[in-house]
Design a protein around this motif. Structure first.
Motif, mmCIF file in Angstrom:
data_model
loop_
_atom_site.group_PDB
_atom_site.id
_atom_site.type_symbol
_atom_site.label_atom_id
_atom_site.label_comp_id
_atom_site.label_asym_id
_atom_site.label_seq_id
_atom_site.Cartn_x
_atom_site.Cartn_y
_atom_site.Cartn_z
ATOM 1 N N PRO A 164 0.715 79.030 180.788
ATOM 2 C CA PRO A 164 1.303 77.934 180.000
ATOM 3 C C PRO A 164 0.754 77.848 178.577
ATOM 4 C CG PRO A 164 0.644 77.170 182.178
ATOM 5 C CD PRO A 164 0.060 78.537 182.006
ATOM 6 N N ASP A 165 -0.459 78.376 178.374
ATOM 7 C CA ASP A 165 -1.082 78.343 177.044
ATOM 8 C C ASP A 165 -1.045 79.720 176.378
ATOM 9 O OD1 ASP A 165 -1.856 75.594 177.332
ATOM 10 O OD2 ASP A 165 -3.471 76.265 178.656
ATOM 11 N N ALA A 166 -0.053 80.503 176.704
ATOM 12 C CA ALA A 166 0.030 81.882 176.216
ATOM 13 C C ALA A 166 0.099 81.956 174.696
ATOM 14 C CB ALA A 166 1.254 82.567 176.815
ATOM 15 N N LYS A 167 -0.683 82.854 174.128
ATOM 16 C CA LYS A 167 -0.689 83.053 172.681
ATOM 17 C C LYS A 167 0.654 83.600 172.195
ATOM 18 C CE LYS A 167 -3.440 85.168 168.989
ATOM 19 N NZ LYS A 167 -4.600 86.053 168.680
ATOM 20 N N ILE A 168 1.297 84.425 173.021
ATOM 21 C CA ILE A 168 2.572 85.030 172.599
ATOM 22 C C ILE A 168 3.669 83.981 172.401
ATOM 23 C CG2 ILE A 168 2.125 87.292 173.649
ATOM 24 C CD1 ILE A 168 3.963 86.501 175.947
ATOM 25 N N SER A 169 3.479 82.804 172.999
ATOM 26 C CA SER A 169 4.490 81.745 172.866
ATOM 27 C C SER A 169 4.672 81.306 171.417
ATOM 28 C CB SER A 169 4.108 80.541 173.728
ATOM 29 O OG SER A 169 4.038 80.902 175.091
#
Length: 203
Positions: free
Chosen positions: A63-68
């Motif tokens: 949910p805290d993905a950098k790619i987002s």
């Protein structure tokens, strides 16, 4: 293809190179897949794709993905810890494969490769596939086995053209022309046949 290249994922520049290689632009959509959501290769690819105006999609389980940060659309399948710690090929990989299957199936439907719920875009090169083609034509047109077989043989097993011919009474050439006008979309081609017939009658 046959040798591992794990280190390739550690450099953002490698992702950038791939996007440049395929000349990604604003008409494209780029999917970045990373279970952790922080793979440098994926980040680099999404950054470059976004810079070029492409639509970017991140597929992750974090949910805290950098790619987002670099994605226009984020698909996050929260699956929780793996049974074997770090083995993301298990729950994470399975969830992401399901997402990819859903996306690819939807794309095929939108491109007209599926009609009703029938797969109509394939090459029947084996006996099994030729029999499948006959069943599809029979279901969609109401034709019997012999009639479906005859039309398919006449069209070199062109499933879409065979359906058009049986549904509209068009000949093979007109069916092919309608499919060309509809960019291979069977549903649109069935409408195009009527328009082509009307044009022929008025000329």
């Amino acid at each position: 293809m046959y040798g591992p290249s794990e280190m390739a994922e550690d450099r953002e520049s490698n992702g950038v190179k791939v996007i440049a290689k395929y000349k990604v632009c604003r008409v494209d959509t780029v999917l970045g897949i990373s279970a952790s959501g922080r793979t440098p290769y994926v980040i680099g690819a999404l950054k470059e794709a976004k810079k070029r105006g492409a639509t970017t999609v991140a597929i992750t389980v974090n949910p805290d993905a950098k790619i987002s940060k670099y994605a226009d659309i984020v698909i996050c399948t929260v699956v929780g810890p793996e049974v074997i710690a770090g083995s993301t090929r298990m729950k994470a990989g399975t969830a992401q494969k399901i997402v990819l299957t859903m996306l690819s199936t939807t794309v095929m439907v939108k491109l007209g490769m599926v009609y009703s719920n029938l797969m109509v875009s394939f090459r029947p090169i084996s006996f099994k596939l030729r029999e499948r083609a006959k069943r599809i034509v029979m279901v969609e047109t109401g034709a019997g086995y012999e009639e479906a077989s005859k039309v398919l043989e006449a069209t070199d097993y062109d499933v879409k053209a065979s359906i058009i011919m049986l549904k509209t009474g068009a000949d093979y050439e007109l069916a092919k022309e309608a499919l060309k006008e509809a960019n291979g979309n069977l549903e649109k081609a069935l409408t195009a046949v009527v328009e082509l017939k009307n044009r022929m009658q008025t000329t």
